[in-house]
Design a protein around this motif. Structure first.
Motif, PDB file in Angstrom:
ATOM      1  N   MET A   1       0.847  -1.211   0.000  1.00  0.00           N
ATOM      2  CA  MET A   1       0.000   0.000   0.000  1.00  0.00           C
ATOM      3  C   MET A   1       0.877   1.253   0.000  1.00  0.00           C
ATOM      4  O   MET A   1       1.917   1.297   0.642  1.00  0.00           O
ATOM      5  N   SER A   2       0.426   2.287  -0.675  1.00  0.00           N
ATOM      6  CA  SER A   2       1.176   3.532  -0.751  1.00  0.00           C
ATOM      7  C   SER A   2       1.205   4.213   0.612  1.00  0.00           C
ATOM      8  O   SER A   2       0.220   4.250   1.325  1.00  0.00           O
ATOM      9  N   THR A   3       2.383   4.702   0.957  1.00  0.00           N
ATOM     10  CA  THR A   3       2.464   5.495   2.183  1.00  0.00           C
ATOM     11  C   THR A   3       2.769   6.951   1.826  1.00  0.00           C
ATOM     12  O   THR A   3       3.026   7.769   2.690  1.00  0.00           O
ATOM     13  N   GLY A   4       2.759   7.272   0.530  1.00  0.00           N
ATOM     14  CA  GLY A   4       3.027   8.628   0.058  1.00  0.00           C
ATOM     15  C   GLY A   4       1.880   9.567   0.394  1.00  0.00           C
ATOM     16  O   GLY A   4       0.866   9.139   0.952  1.00  0.00           O
ATOM     17  N   PRO A   5       2.043  10.850   0.059  1.00  0.00           N
ATOM     18  CA  PRO A   5       0.988  11.826   0.337  1.00  0.00           C
ATOM     19  C   PRO A   5      -0.288  11.517  -0.458  1.00  0.00           C
ATOM     20  O   PRO A   5      -0.242  10.815  -1.460  1.00  0.00           O
ATOM     21  N   ALA A   6      -1.407  12.099  -0.004  1.00  0.00           N
ATOM     22  CA  ALA A   6      -2.718  11.765  -0.554  1.00  0.00           C
ATOM     23  C   ALA A   6      -2.801  11.998  -2.065  1.00  0.00           C
ATOM     24  O   ALA A   6      -3.398  11.203  -2.782  1.00  0.00           O
ATOM     25  N   PHE A   7      -2.177  13.083  -2.573  1.00  0.00           N
ATOM     26  CA  PHE A   7      -2.344  13.402  -4.000  1.00  0.00           C
ATOM     27  C   PHE A   7      -1.710  12.355  -4.904  1.00  0.00           C
ATOM     28  O   PHE A   7      -1.965  12.319  -6.090  1.00  0.00           O
ATOM     29  N   LYS A   8      -0.884  11.481  -4.314  1.00  0.00           N
ATOM     30  CA  LYS A   8      -0.267  10.420  -5.126  1.00  0.00           C
ATOM     31  C   LYS A   8      -1.138   9.152  -5.183  1.00  0.00           C
ATOM     32  O   LYS A   8      -0.899   8.282  -5.979  1.00  0.00           O
ATOM     33  N   ARG A   9      -2.115   9.036  -4.263  1.00  0.00           N
ATOM     34  CA  ARG A   9      -2.866   7.781  -4.180  1.00  0.00           C
ATOM     35  C   ARG A   9      -3.773   7.541  -5.380  1.00  0.00           C
ATOM     36  O   ARG A   9      -3.832   6.449  -5.884  1.00  0.00           O
ATOM     37  N   LEU A  10      -4.432   8.559  -5.807  1.00  0.00           N
ATOM     38  CA  LEU A  10      -5.382   8.354  -6.908  1.00  0.00           C
ATOM     39  C   LEU A  10      -4.689   7.823  -8.156  1.00  0.00           C
ATOM     40  O   LEU A  10      -5.105   6.796  -8.683  1.00  0.00           O
ATOM     41  N   PRO A  11      -3.606   8.479  -8.611  1.00  0.00           N
ATOM     42  CA  PRO A  11      -2.955   7.946  -9.811  1.00  0.00           C
ATOM     43  C   PRO A  11      -2.556   6.478  -9.652  1.00  0.00           C
ATOM     44  O   PRO A  11      -2.736   5.693 -10.572  1.00  0.00           O
ATOM     45  N   ARG A  12      -2.054   6.101  -8.488  1.00  0.00           N
ATOM     46  CA  ARG A  12      -1.636   4.722  -8.284  1.00  0.00           C
ATOM     47  C   ARG A  12      -2.833   3.778  -8.424  1.00  0.00           C
ATOM     48  O   ARG A  12      -2.756   2.755  -9.108  1.00  0.00           O
ATOM     49  N   ALA A  13      -3.957   4.147  -7.775  1.00  0.00           N
ATOM     50  CA  ALA A  13      -5.162   3.307  -7.853  1.00  0.00           C
ATOM     51  C   ALA A  13      -5.665   3.221  -9.291  1.00  0.00           C
ATOM     52  O   ALA A  13      -6.045   2.153  -9.768  1.00  0.00           O
ATOM     53  N   VAL A  14      -5.632   4.352  -9.985  1.00  0.00           N
ATOM     54  CA  VAL A  14      -6.095   4.370 -11.372  1.00  0.00           C
ATOM     55  C   VAL A  14      -5.204   3.480 -12.232  1.00  0.00           C
ATOM     56  O   VAL A  14      -5.685   2.679 -13.031  1.00  0.00           O
ATOM     57  N   ARG A  15      -3.886   3.608 -12.044  1.00  0.00           N
ATOM     58  CA  ARG A  15      -2.959   2.778 -12.815  1.00  0.00           C
ATOM     59  C   ARG A  15      -3.170   1.293 -12.539  1.00  0.00           C
ATOM     60  O   ARG A  15      -3.103   0.481 -13.451  1.00  0.00           O
ATOM     61  N   GLN A  16      -3.391   0.960 -11.287  1.00  0.00           N
ATOM     62  CA  GLN A  16      -3.629  -0.443 -10.944  1.00  0.00           C
ATOM     63  C   GLN A  16      -4.853  -0.985 -11.671  1.00  0.00           C
ATOM     64  O   GLN A  16      -4.833  -2.089 -12.196  1.00  0.00           O
ATOM     65  N   GLN A  17      -5.913  -0.175 -11.688  1.00  0.00           N
ATOM     66  CA  GLN A  17      -7.120  -0.619 -12.381  1.00  0.00           C
ATOM     67  C   GLN A  17      -6.847  -0.788 -13.880  1.00  0.00           C
ATOM     68  O   GLN A  17      -7.342  -1.736 -14.493  1.00  0.00           O
ATOM     69  N   GLN A  18      -6.054   0.121 -14.454  1.00  0.00           N
ATOM     70  CA  GLN A  18      -5.713   0.004 -15.874  1.00  0.00           C
ATOM     71  C   GLN A  18      -4.950  -1.294 -16.142  1.00  0.00           C
ATOM     72  O   GLN A  18      -5.193  -1.980 -17.133  1.00  0.00           O
ATOM     73  N   MET A  19      -4.029  -1.609 -15.237  1.00  0.00           N
ATOM     74  CA  MET A  19      -3.258  -2.847 -15.397  1.00  0.00           C
ATOM     75  C   MET A  19      -4.181  -4.060 -15.291  1.00  0.00           C
ATOM     76  O   MET A  19      -4.046  -5.009 -16.064  1.00  0.00           O
ATOM     77  N   LEU A  20      -5.089  -4.021 -14.323  1.00  0.00           N
ATOM     78  CA  LEU A  20      -6.002  -5.151 -14.164  1.00  0.00           C
ATOM     79  C   LEU A  20      -6.923  -5.272 -15.384  1.00  0.00           C
ATOM     80  O   LEU A  20      -7.173  -6.381 -15.866  1.00  0.00           O
ATOM     81  N   ASP A  21      -7.406  -4.127 -15.901  1.00  0.00           N
ATOM     82  CA  ASP A  21      -8.244  -4.160 -17.107  1.00  0.00           C
ATOM     83  C   ASP A  21      -7.497  -4.846 -18.234  1.00  0.00           C
ATOM     84  O   ASP A  21      -8.035  -5.708 -18.938  1.00  0.00           O
ATOM     85  N   SER A  22      -6.260  -4.432 -18.414  1.00  0.00           N
ATOM     86  CA  SER A  22      -5.462  -4.982 -19.505  1.00  0.00           C
ATOM     87  C   SER A  22      -5.173  -6.467 -19.250  1.00  0.00           C
ATOM     88  O   SER A  22      -5.237  -7.296 -20.164  1.00  0.00           O
ATOM     89  N   ALA A  23      -4.885  -6.828 -17.998  1.00  0.00           N
ATOM     90  CA  ALA A  23      -4.580  -8.226 -17.670  1.00  0.00           C
ATOM     91  C   ALA A  23      -5.803  -9.120 -17.906  1.00  0.00           C
ATOM     92  O   ALA A  23      -5.677 -10.208 -18.472  1.00  0.00           O
TER      93      ALA A  23
END
Lengths: 212, 212
Positions: A1-23
């Protein structure tokens, strides 16, 4: 899980979903063995080391796909069932949500059921998911019976629930192979088989083998 | 095939059946990957080179097991159905034969459905077998409808048949996991779900989604 600041969380979650969509797309087309992490990364528009960093090995990625698709399906079904509705309407809404999910996520269905079934390490995940569906169906039947002041042994309900889940899975496979088929119509057809049968049972009508 | 004199044929056929019996047992216990040709040969009481000579590689041996168990199952079902009987009794006899087969050949069922499902190269065999079961079920429904002077589009029958076959497979899995369960009772329970449902359909009773 990300421990970075809040503004970094959304992009990470979005990217993960993109990877899962593609997978999900690649696994359902190529199968587990045929899918390559290169192609999954390419379709997601993300570098391969990033895919490994975010979601781990191919096996872990497949399990993540199974979990996401399975959770979505269970949420769709659970969200459709209102315990205050009559039993046939609850079953109808559950079936409509189930076949609607399969129709809208044919790739997801292929990953969930066909590929997972074809790979022993994942068969256990599938067994757990099916057991949950059976519990949902048995619970609904039990609720309907109690509402009429009747009671049936848990094993009896479980057996009927296994039949309903097996019939629905089989029809879902059929639906996945027939892109022209309407999921709502398939749900109605399943309802005709399941409810007119289960409905009779709930009224205490039973079939008996012929004598002699 | 043996080209030796007639007195040599019987022992060869008997030995082949012994090897297949032993292979079905080992495959169903260890899975396809876990099964060893050594153990299969040992259980059959035959040397490993003989197993290879008679039945080929492990993959060929597995396919031979699938064919034998599948053929036995189809013969049991087909032998039970007499086209002159009323539709419910035909369905009942078919279901009783099916669940009776599963109950009497739990190892065979495990090989046929679970292991084959878990291995992609064999999934096609299973699909063909299921398609035959679907055709048998659809044909029976069609026959019953025609006897009443009614007719339903083939797709409709096919959909109902998929539901029946899926429900039966799911219950057969349940039966295989419950050694204390009586196959005849399981067949009756399936009949209660399937026939009271299909029976209503055959009488033209259908369920409709609630309005609004």
């Amino acid at each position: 899980m990300s421990t970075g600041p809040a503004f970094k969380r959304l992009p990470r979650a979005v990217r993960q979903q993109q990877m899962l969509d593609s997978a999900v797309r690649i696994f359902s087309r190529r199968g587990y063995h045929g899918a390559s992490m290169d192609e999954i990364a390419e379709v997601a528009g993300i570098s391969k080391p990033m895919v490994y960093a975010y979601l781990g090995t191919k096996e872990e990625l497949f399990v993540a796909c199974l979990h996401r698709e399975g959770t979505r399906m269970m949420e769709a079904i659970a969200g459709a069932a209102d315990p205050d509705l009559p039993a046939d309407e609850r079953l109808w809404r559950g079936l409509r949500a189930f076949f609607g999910f399969v129709g809208a996520h044919r790739d997801g269905w292929a990953v969930l059921y066909r590929q997972a079934r074809a790979e022993q390490p994942f068969a256990r995940e599938l067994t757990v998911m099916r057991a949950r569906l059976v519990e949902v169906a048995a619970g609904m039947l039990d609720h309907a019976l109690r509402a009429e002041g009747r009671e049936v042994a848990h094993t009896e309900l479980e057996v009927v629930a296994y039949a309903l889940v097996g019939a629905s899975e089989s029809l879902a496979d059929w639906l996945a192979d027939h892109p022209e088929a309407d999921p709502e119509k398939t749900a109605t057809q399943m309802m005709n088989v399941a409810w007119l049968g289960a409905g009779q049972l709930l009224r205490g009508v039973t079939w008996h083998p012929p004598q002699g």
